[in-house]
Design an enzyme around this catalytic site. Structure first.
Site, PDB file in Angstrom:
ATOM      1  N   ARG A   1       0.823  -1.208   0.000  1.00  0.00           N
ATOM      2  CA  ARG A   1       0.000   0.000   0.000  1.00  0.00           C
ATOM      3  C   ARG A   1       0.857   1.259   0.000  1.00  0.00           C
ATOM      4  O   ARG A   1       2.023   1.258   0.403  1.00  0.00           O
ATOM      5  CB  ARG A   1      -0.940   0.007   1.199  1.00  0.00           C
ATOM      6  CG  ARG A   1      -1.902  -1.164   1.261  1.00  0.00           C
ATOM      7  CD  ARG A   1      -2.730  -1.287   0.003  1.00  0.00           C
ATOM      8  NE  ARG A   1      -3.733  -2.333   0.091  1.00  0.00           N
ATOM      9  CZ  ARG A   1      -4.392  -2.835  -0.935  1.00  0.00           C
ATOM     10  NH1 ARG A   1      -4.136  -2.401  -2.156  1.00  0.00           N
ATOM     11  NH2 ARG A   1      -5.298  -3.781  -0.772  1.00  0.00           N
TER      12      ARG A   1
ATOM     13  N   ASP B   1     -11.863  -9.801  11.041  1.00  0.00           N
ATOM     14  CA  ASP B   1     -11.544  -9.246   9.728  1.00  0.00           C
ATOM     15  C   ASP B   1     -12.541  -9.712   8.680  1.00  0.00           C
ATOM     16  O   ASP B   1     -13.437 -10.499   8.952  1.00  0.00           O
ATOM     17  CB  ASP B   1     -10.122  -9.630   9.323  1.00  0.00           C
ATOM     18  CG  ASP B   1      -9.365  -8.465   8.713  1.00  0.00           C
ATOM     19  OD1 ASP B   1      -9.937  -7.793   7.830  1.00  0.00           O
ATOM     20  OD2 ASP B   1      -8.221  -8.214   9.126  1.00  0.00           O
TER      21      ASP B   1
END
Length: 502
Positions: free
Chosen positions: A193, A284
């Site tokens: 990222r 998650d």
């Protein structure tokens, strides 16, 4: 772009899609339990106005239906999302216009880009209240703790803004943050990222990385930040293209970064390279608790906010969740871009039940032997977000890829596992996927569920069953005469087999 979060909440309320909860509720477990039930029911957005231990209301489930996601994008119908995808695709790989109509269309697009450039706000609403130093206390925010075994309270819908310490190029991402103390949080981002890349660059230059967290922005900006398509444009310009006008930005008070001027809250801080704390476990999107991982620590020295802010949040987990609904909308936006990258693909679908990225169904207009395998391989490399797709099922263009009955029929009737299934072992993979034997490495499976042609098969393929077209037309014309006009065949069909095709 004149709209902000509170204006969007008013729009949702005006359309009858908001419920205000005035009784006291707990940000630990209770808010997410209520919201989870609403998400499963396709229910309205929620505004909790009396949150225990907090001074600010909490908005959640704002984008919990595809309809509300379209409203956030200033659209009324999902089909308009594909029009936006075509526009972004033209910017990604512009081609010289061959016709006057194409030149006009491209000219309009350039005009849209000009309108989309961000502007500046020197008296931003997000800085009506400023708290610095010892006055910073993140415990005042109504941070959620979604699941019983979560390590702590989290931020989920914050725009995490950083920039390259050498070039000054900004990055805007949506990452989970865990509260560690009154003025520190850890940030959980994957190494690929933009924020992680900026931190590595800062470390190489011996500098701290400046970070700003914008909370409670117009949902349209969140959509722009969640669109990882490979176009050399900033997220602010994306948001401007989405909304039809530029985002108003404001300079932060203590870091050299810009944030949306209409944010409800802004947190300003720095990361010292190498300073980490354990982050997790947390529930998650895979439907399990993730592991504990050392993650970068952000030290905040300034918090600014509106005088009467609203805290926008969401939470992850097994679908349906807001992130899955957003992914459905992004699927529509990606479709024209994917067609441009892999021309033989006529349509593709990422089922929400497969976490909106673990399995993809693509349809092609098959032209030659091996075409399905080539299309699957091209799909995996077309866009970065498809890197972690485990299963690709390729079907003929005649199959409705959004109808599970047709897809299962195609797999069952057209696939010989010994011939039509291929596996790529040990490819780079999602570290949150516990199914992989080695964390970070996993296999991919392609399934060719298309009609086979020589030399893929040595025998003639069976002729598909079809109604007589003249008789079908006659029955259509006489349907009311039969006294059956009150029966909606599509709804009966779907309910009979337990499917919701809408």
């Amino acid at each position: 772009m004149a709209r902000d979060l509170q204006e969007f909440i008013k729009q949702v309320d005006k359309r009858g899609q908001l419920r205000r909860i005035t009784v006291p509720v707990d940000p630990e477990l209770e808010i997410t339990e209520i919201s989870n039930r609403m998400l499963k029911a396709g229910g309205p957005a929620l505004l909790f106005e009396n949150v225990k231990g907090a001074s600010y209301p909490v908005a959640i489930n704002l984008m919990g239906t595809l309809e509300r996601v379209c409203w956030a994008m200033n659209m009324e119908h999902p089909e308009e999302l594909e029009t936006l995808g075509k526009k972004l695709g033209m910017l990604q790989q512009p081609k010289p216009p061959k016709k006057v109509s194409q030149a006009i269309e491209f000219g309009k697009l350039l005009l849209d880009v000009a309108k989309a450039k961000p502007g500046r706000d020197f008296f931003p609403p997000c800085q009506e209240v400023i708290e610095k130093g010892e006055d910073v206390d993140l415990n005042r925010l109504p941070l959620l703790r979604p699941y019983p075994e979560d390590a702590g309270k989290i931020i989920t819908l914050g725009l995490v803004i950083t920039k390259d310490v050498e070039t000054g190029t900004p990055n805007v991402g949506v990452y989970r943050l865990q509260l560690q103390s009154k003025n520190t949080m850890t940030v959980h981002w994957l190494s690929v990222r933009g924020g992680a890349r900026h931190l590595r660059k800062a470390a190489e230059n011996g500098k701290k990385l400046e970070v700003a967290i914008a909370l409670g922005v117009d949902p349209l900006i969140i959509m722009a930040a969640a669109t990882p398509i490979p176009v050399d444009l900033s997220e602010w310009l994306f948001a401007g293209l989405y909304g039809g006008s530029g985002v108003k930005l404001a300079n932060c008070k203590t870091v050299d970064l810009q944030v949306p001027a209409d944010s409800e809250f802004v947190l300003e801080g720095t990361i010292t390279p190498g300073e980490v704390l354990p982050d997790g476990p947390f529930g998650d999107h895979m439907g399990y608790y993730g592991g504990v991982e050392d993650s970068p620590l952000i030290r905040f020295q300034c918090v600014t906010h509106r005088k009467n802010p609203v805290y926008l949040t969401t939470f992850s987990g097994r679908p349906p969740k807001e992130e899955a609904i957003l992914a459905i909308a992004l699927n529509r936006i990606y479709t024209p871009i994917l067609r441009q990258q892999v021309s033989e693909i006529t349509d593709f679908f990422l089922p929400m039940e497969a976490l909106s990225y673990k399995a993809a169904i693509i349809s092609i207009k098959k032209a030659y032997p091996g075409h399905a395998k080539r299309s699957a391989l091209a799909f995996w490399s077309a866009l970065p977000q498809f890197t972690y797709t485990k299963f690709v099922i390729v079907v003929d263009e005649s199959i409705n890829i959004r109808d599970p009955r047709e897809v299962v029929w195609a797999i069952s009737s057209k696939v010989d596992p010994s011939r039509d299934v291929f596996i790529l072992p040990e490819t780079p993979f999602d570290s949150l996927d516990f199914a992989s034997e080695k964390i970070g490495l996993g296999g991919r499976m392609g399934i060719d569920a298309t009609t086979k042609i020589p030399p893929e098969t040595d025998h003639e393929w069976g002729k598909p069953l079809e109604s007589d077209p003249e008789m079908a037309k006659t029955v259509d014309q006489r349907w009311e005469e039969y006294g059956l006009a009150d029966i909606n065949l599509e709804e009966v069909n779907a309910s009979l087999f337990g499917y919701d095709l809408h």
